[in-house]
Design an enzyme around this catalytic site. Structure first.
Site, PDB file in Angstrom:
ATOM      1  N   ILE A   1      20.398  20.078  15.706  1.00 40.03           N
ATOM      2  CA  ILE A   1      19.792  18.658  16.508  1.00 40.03           C
ATOM      3  C   ILE A   1      20.599  17.720  16.351  1.00 40.03           C
ATOM      4  O   ILE A   1      20.464  16.524  17.378  1.00 40.03           O
ATOM      5  CB  ILE A   1      18.262  18.659  16.629  1.00 40.03           C
ATOM      6  CG1 ILE A   1      17.619  20.209  16.785  1.00 40.03           C
ATOM      7  CG2 ILE A   1      17.740  17.531  17.498  1.00 40.03           C
ATOM      8  CD1 ILE A   1      17.985  20.694  18.215  1.00 40.03           C
TER       9      ILE A   1
ATOM     10  N   GLU B   1      25.142  12.247  11.778  1.00 38.47           N
ATOM     11  CA  GLU B   1      24.474  11.075  11.802  1.00 38.47           C
ATOM     12  C   GLU B   1      24.691  10.173  10.545  1.00 38.47           C
ATOM     13  O   GLU B   1      23.481   9.597  10.400  1.00 38.47           O
ATOM     14  CB  GLU B   1      23.073  10.935  12.439  1.00 38.47           C
ATOM     15  CG  GLU B   1      23.221  12.023  13.937  1.00 38.47           C
ATOM     16  CD  GLU B   1      21.645  12.116  14.621  1.00 38.47           C
ATOM     17  OE1 GLU B   1      21.043  11.164  14.246  1.00 38.47           O
ATOM     18  OE2 GLU B   1      21.653  12.867  15.433  1.00 38.47           O
TER      19      GLU B   1
ATOM     20  N   HIS C   1      10.128  20.731   9.763  1.00 39.45           N
ATOM     21  CA  HIS C   1       9.145  20.100   8.824  1.00 39.45           C
ATOM     22  C   HIS C   1       8.443  20.440   7.577  1.00 39.45           C
ATOM     23  O   HIS C   1       7.645  19.634   7.119  1.00 39.45           O
ATOM     24  CB  HIS C   1       7.771  19.740   9.717  1.00 39.45           C
ATOM     25  CG  HIS C   1       8.148  19.139  11.112  1.00 39.45           C
ATOM     26  ND1 HIS C   1       8.189  20.089  12.156  1.00 39.45           N
ATOM     27  CD2 HIS C   1       8.227  17.839  11.520  1.00 39.45           C
ATOM     28  CE1 HIS C   1       8.766  19.120  13.291  1.00 39.45           C
ATOM     29  NE2 HIS C   1       8.737  18.036  12.815  1.00 39.45           N
TER      30      HIS C   1
ATOM     31  N   CYS D   1      11.003  16.594  20.853  1.00 46.00           N
ATOM     32  CA  CYS D   1      10.224  17.090  19.748  1.00 46.00           C
ATOM     33  C   CYS D   1       9.272  18.144  19.460  1.00 46.00           C
ATOM     34  O   CYS D   1       9.203  18.855  18.716  1.00 46.00           O
ATOM     35  CB  CYS D   1      10.043  16.027  18.738  1.00 46.00           C
ATOM     36  SG  CYS D   1      11.352  15.088  17.898  1.00 46.00           S
TER      37      CYS D   1
ATOM     38  N   LEU E   1       1.053  -1.083  -0.037  1.00 46.61           N
ATOM     39  CA  LEU E   1      -0.093   0.078   0.043  1.00 46.61           C
ATOM     40  C   LEU E   1       0.871   1.447   0.080  1.00 46.61           C
ATOM     41  O   LEU E   1       0.576   2.141  -0.841  1.00 46.61           O
ATOM     42  CB  LEU E   1      -0.925   0.053   1.230  1.00 46.61           C
ATOM     43  CG  LEU E   1      -2.012   1.118   1.125  1.00 46.61           C
ATOM     44  CD1 LEU E   1      -2.920   1.234  -0.121  1.00 46.61           C
ATOM     45  CD2 LEU E   1      -2.720   1.178   2.370  1.00 46.61           C
TER      46      LEU E   1
ATOM     47  N   HIS F   1      17.122  16.684  23.792  1.00 42.46           N
ATOM     48  CA  HIS F   1      16.044  17.335  22.617  1.00 42.46           C
ATOM     49  C   HIS F   1      14.607  16.603  22.987  1.00 42.46           C
ATOM     50  O   HIS F   1      14.855  15.219  22.922  1.00 42.46           O
ATOM     51  CB  HIS F   1      16.818  17.126  21.368  1.00 42.46           C
ATOM     52  CG  HIS F   1      15.942  17.544  20.321  1.00 42.46           C
ATOM     53  ND1 HIS F   1      15.367  18.512  20.170  1.00 42.46           N
ATOM     54  CD2 HIS F   1      15.068  16.351  19.409  1.00 42.46           C
ATOM     55  CE1 HIS F   1      14.516  18.476  18.972  1.00 42.46           C
ATOM     56  NE2 HIS F   1      14.400  17.247  18.726  1.00 42.46           N
TER      57      HIS F   1
ATOM     58  N   SER G   1      21.171  15.439  13.214  1.00 38.96           N
ATOM     59  CA  SER G   1      21.353  14.906  11.828  1.00 38.96           C
ATOM     60  C   SER G   1      21.258  15.998  10.671  1.00 38.96           C
ATOM     61  O   SER G   1      20.723  17.115  11.044  1.00 38.96           O
ATOM     62  CB  SER G   1      19.948  13.904  11.511  1.00 38.96           C
ATOM     63  OG  SER G   1      18.804  14.623  11.560  1.00 38.96           O
TER      64      SER G   1
ATOM     65  N   CYS H   1       6.487   4.210   7.324  1.00 37.44           N
ATOM     66  CA  CYS H   1       6.702   2.951   8.138  1.00 37.44           C
ATOM     67  C   CYS H   1       7.841   2.859   9.273  1.00 37.44           C
ATOM     68  O   CYS H   1       8.808   3.442   8.653  1.00 37.44           O
ATOM     69  CB  CYS H   1       6.564   1.574   7.184  1.00 37.44           C
ATOM     70  SG  CYS H   1       4.917   1.527   6.585  1.00 37.44           S
TER      71      CYS H   1
HETATM   72  N1  GLN Z   1      19.457  13.855  17.005  1.00 38.91           N
HETATM   73  C1  GLN Z   1      18.199  13.294  16.181  1.00 38.91           C
HETATM   74  C2  GLN Z   1      18.380  13.928  14.896  1.00 38.91           C
HETATM   75  O1  GLN Z   1      18.710  15.218  14.750  1.00 38.91           O
HETATM   76  C3  GLN Z   1      16.990  13.818  16.995  1.00 38.91           C
HETATM   77  C4  GLN Z   1      15.719  13.193  16.044  1.00 38.91           C
HETATM   78  C5  GLN Z   1      14.391  13.391  16.854  1.00 38.91           C
HETATM   79  O2  GLN Z   1      14.316  14.122  17.880  1.00 38.91           O
HETATM   80  N2  GLN Z   1      13.370  12.638  16.388  1.00 38.91           N
HETATM   81  O3  GLN Z   1      18.052  13.545  13.796  1.00 38.91           O
HETATM   82 ZN    ZN Z   2      13.164  16.415  17.175  1.00 38.91          ZN
END
Ligand code: GLN
Ligand code: ZN
Length: 783
Positions: free
Chosen positions: A456, A509, A719, A668, A27, A666, A458, A541
């Site tokens: 943060i 990362e 986002h 989110c 799907l 951190h 990555s 997913c």
């Molecule tokens: N350290 C992670 C990143 O920067 C944190 C991701 C998250 O908060 N979901 O991707």
């Molecule tokens: Zn986050």
């Protein structure tokens, strides 16, 4: 009133829902092809129809009845809450252009509401109860015009009928639908969607009439909001709405029998309300909740005339479980009503399809597991037991008991060294020095400017990076070649940060597929699956790891990556770890000991990692805990215990360092309020949170709470591909400075950059640094 004597009996074995993404994520692939324009709506519909057909056949083969409404229709193209919204015509006015004259939206429109378009943001997404599934939040106002706008649910019933099945249509119930909705942009202050219940109910009645006309004997209304104590509406209002809704739906002349499912906990005071209504069957989550006791006489009498559906097979985890005990619970339920059926506790949406589809998993571990298909078979077994008696299923019950015993004694499940270490912990292991001393030591060690900038963790995961990882897995790259590629990537990311002028450097990362799975692969006590995908939201997913045994760290995990990174720059490099709560939340966790104990084992492994990072010269370490709030129990009575062990495990992981080592965390989300005390108790030196979307609203909560440690409210909404301008970031920083003392403030994006492209990332980071320099200069001028 409906004549109960002619009703089709409730099926003796059923499930609340089944994964819809497909065994090979068919799907997901079809939906994404539709979005990309490579297949059309008819082709997508055809793929979906064949998936539904396969699911019905499979469920029947696993032992659910073909013609007794045992098989639920829980397919969705994206999300079941969005499905309910488009069914009742609840489309926000910004998407009015997508709505046809009869209120319907087509498939393309449906996805537009889910994903947004141009300046029109999508419906907000948020977590579904205490799971890692995300639903879309409907927007309801006085202007929402409820009407039966889609007959998709009726057509799916007919589609099944044409294939020789009598299935059970499923829809989110009217009370949960409104409780999960938020007020629309047009709604006046203080408006509650629940106030529209009376206008919504006729639509549900019409739908019920249509389903009855199509021949559906039963319909399932999902009402999980009734078990949650994290709903904003007053409980009395929730109960009154429940009473009213089911009085009205129950009194409809033309309707299928009503089955109300309220998974994820016990119904408590909502049970008498449902019992007093005319619904014919009620599901009780007997995994999270327990068999109701102390019922008043009227409720007891009412329940005795209903089908009670015992949710005894855990829909939320992947363990084979104790079938004997499950059968015992069903037997106990018989004391409340002679009419008992067996089910999963929740939809199986939360678990992968099939253990037998995991060729690489250790066979012994496999024998302890049950994914969706195995759980359906367990339901069928217990159903047989209800009909034919305990004897008839003795062999299956004994096999499950034997598997449990095997699991309890298997090597790795209980490792003495891990247990002794945990047992020897003292309060001091959870404590760092005074914050003022730490702050002074860190200022001396790091020499950071006013308003330090960082990210943060990555950086964009390019297709090159993903390809290299896949090639390594496939043996097409040697370890050394892979290492060289990743190091080149890290160097690129470090040089970029240096050039842009970021103060605390990350490595980006690139070597991590996923922030939890990466650690799971490097810790003892975990296993990873090959096909164990679970829907997170829409077409997304995740593949949760299986935490099956005592956790320990065989060797350092991130230290070489971080020291390599530190060798490239004189600025401080931030080591990057995932915290114990998040590792638990996004894995399938063993169910044979309290979560807190498992969390402390993970914490000790991380504590060793942090000690090694510190010893290797890393002066800043971030421990991400984005799932801290997600795991918060739905019932208030359980929250204190949760906060105790979750916060404790973070502190255990991070308290072994010297004062001069700076610990970041951190989170989110930006709804700081709910867990503000917990966040303070984490005792991190610096906490970064999401704030850009809400235009820094959160800083006022922070101010009110008297939070005194470093805080980095995000200034860049990662986002979206939008690049925030220098003026915009400047304004956000000034708002933050208006509420929070400057010496506490950090400057960073909302979250990691891995899902972003390079162009927008670089442009955004440049603007952030430029804005920060401007604000620093004007602050200096004011001194
Ligand atoms: N350290 C992670 C990143 O920067 C944190 C991701 C998250 O908060 N979901 O991707
Ligand atoms: Zn986050």
């Amino acid at each position: 009133m409906t004549d109960t004597s002619t009703r089709t009996a409730f099926p003796v074995g059923t499930i609340i829902g089944y994964p819809r993404i497909g065994r090979r994520r068919e799907l997901k692939k079809a939906v994404e092809s539709f979005w990309a324009g490579s297949i059309d709506a008819d082709q997508l519909e055809a793929t979906a129809a064949s998936l539904r057909a396969e699911t019905r056949e499979r469920l029947a083969a696993l032992g659910l009845g073909r013609d007794d409404a045992a098989i639920p229709e829980t397919f969705s193209y994206y999300d079941q809450v969005l499905d309910a919204a488009v069914t009742v015509g609840a489309v926000p006015s910004r998407f009015a252009g997508l709505v046809g004259p009869n209120g319907a939206v087509d498939l393309a429109g449906y996805f537009t509401i889910a994903r947004g378009e141009g300046d029109n943001p999508p419906l907000e997404m948020t977590k579904w109860f205490d799971s890692n599934y995300h639903y879309l939040v409907p927007e309801i106002g006085p202007e929402t015009r409820f009407r039966l706008a889609s007959d998709r649910i009726v057509r799916q019933f007919e589609e099944a009928r044409d294939a020789g099945f009598v299935t059970r249509p499923v829809i989110v119930g009217p009370v949960t639908f409104l409780l999960l909705s938020k007020a629309s942009d047009e709604a006046p202050d203080g408006f509650r969607p629940l106030s529209r219940l009376a206008d919504l109910l006729p639509v549900y009645r019409e739908l019920l009439a249509r389903l009855a006309a199509a021949g559906a004997p039963w319909v399932q209304l999902d009402e999980p909001a009734l078990v949650s104590e994290s709903i904003e509406d007053e409980r009395a209002d929730v109960l009154e709405a429940t009473r009213r809704a089911y009085a009205e739906l129950g009194s409809a002349a033309e309707r299928p029998a009503l089955f109300v499912a309220a998974p994820y906990g016990s119904l408590d005071d909502a049970l008498p309300v449902l019992a007093a209504s005319r619904i014919e069957a009620i599901a009780l989550d007997l995994v999270r909740g327990s068999i109701p006791t102390g019922l008043d006489a009227a409720t007891a009498e009412a329940l005795a005339t209903r089908t009670l559906v015992g949710g005894v097979i855990d829909g939320h985890n992947i363990w084979r479980g104790d079938l004997e005990r499950a059968f015992g619970a069903l037997t106990e339920l018989l004391s409340l009503s002679p009419d008992v059926a067996v089910s999963t506790s929740t939809s199986l949406l939360h678990v992968p399809h099939d253990v037998d589809d995991e060729p690489d998993l250790d066979p012994r571990l496999k024998s302890w597991l049950a994914f969706a298909d195995q759980k359906v078979a367990q339901v069928a077994t217990l159903a047989r037991g209800l009909v034919d008696g305990h004897e008839a299923i003795q062999a299956e019950l004994s096999a499950a008991t034997a598997a449990l015993a095997d699991r309890a004694g298997a090597p790795g499940v209980r490792v003495p060294a891990v247990r002794e270490r945990e047992a020897a912990l003292t309060r001091a292991d959870f404590r760092r020095g005074h914050y003022e001393d730490r702050l002074a030591a860190q200022e001396a060690a790091l020499g950071l400017p006013f308003l330090p900038t960082t990210t943060i963790g990555s950086f964009p995961q390019t297709s090159d990076i993903r390809r290299a990882r896949a090639q390594l897995a496939a043996g097409a790259l040697t370890e050394a070649e892979y290492l060289a590629r990743m190091q080149a990537e890290i160097k690129r990311v470090v040089d970029l940060q240096e050039e842009i002028g970021i103060d605390v450097i990350v490595h980006g990362e690139p070597e991590r597929n996923d922030m939890v799975q990466y650690f799971a692969e490097n810790l003892d006590g975990f296993a990873v699956t090959k096909n164990g995908w679970v829907q997170s939201y829409g077409s997304r997913c995740t593949r949760p790891s299986i935490l099956w045994g005592d956790v320990s760290r065989p060797k350092p995990i991130t230290v070489d990556w971080s020291t390599y990174t530190q060798s490239l720059t004189s600025k401080p490099v931030k080591g990057m770890l995932t915290g114990p709560v998040t590792i638990l939340a996004w894995s399938f966790v063993r169910d044979d000991q309290p979560l807190g104990e498992t969390a402390r084992q993970v914490a000790l492994a991380l504590r060793d990692e942090i000690a090694d990072l510190e010893a290797a010269g890393i002066r800043v370490v971030q421990v991400d805990e984005p799932a801290l709030r997600e795991l918060l129990p739905l019932k208030r009575a359980a929250q204190a215990d949760y906060l105790e062990w979750s916060v404790g495990s973070f502190r255990l992981a991070t308290s072994g360092v010297a004062d001069a080592t700076q610990i970041h965390t951190h989170l989110c989300y930006s709804e700081f309020g709910v867990v503000i005390d917990a966040i303070r108790n984490l005792d991190a030196d610096v906490t970064s949170i999401e704030a850009a979307r809400s235009r820094m609203e959160v800083v006022h909560d922070i101010q009110r709470s008297g939070f005194e440690h470093g805080i980095g409210p995000g200034v860049y909404d990662i986002h979206s591909p939008r690049v925030p301008s220098v003026a915009e970031v400047t304004e956000l920083l000034q708002t933050a400075l208006g509420a929070i003392p400057g010496r506490q403030l950090w400057v960073n994006p909302d979250c990691g950059l891995k899902t972003r492209g390079y162009d927008e990332t670089v442009a955004s980071l440049r603007n952030i640094v430029e804005a920060t320099r401007g604000v620093r200069a004007s602050a200096a001028a004011r001194l």
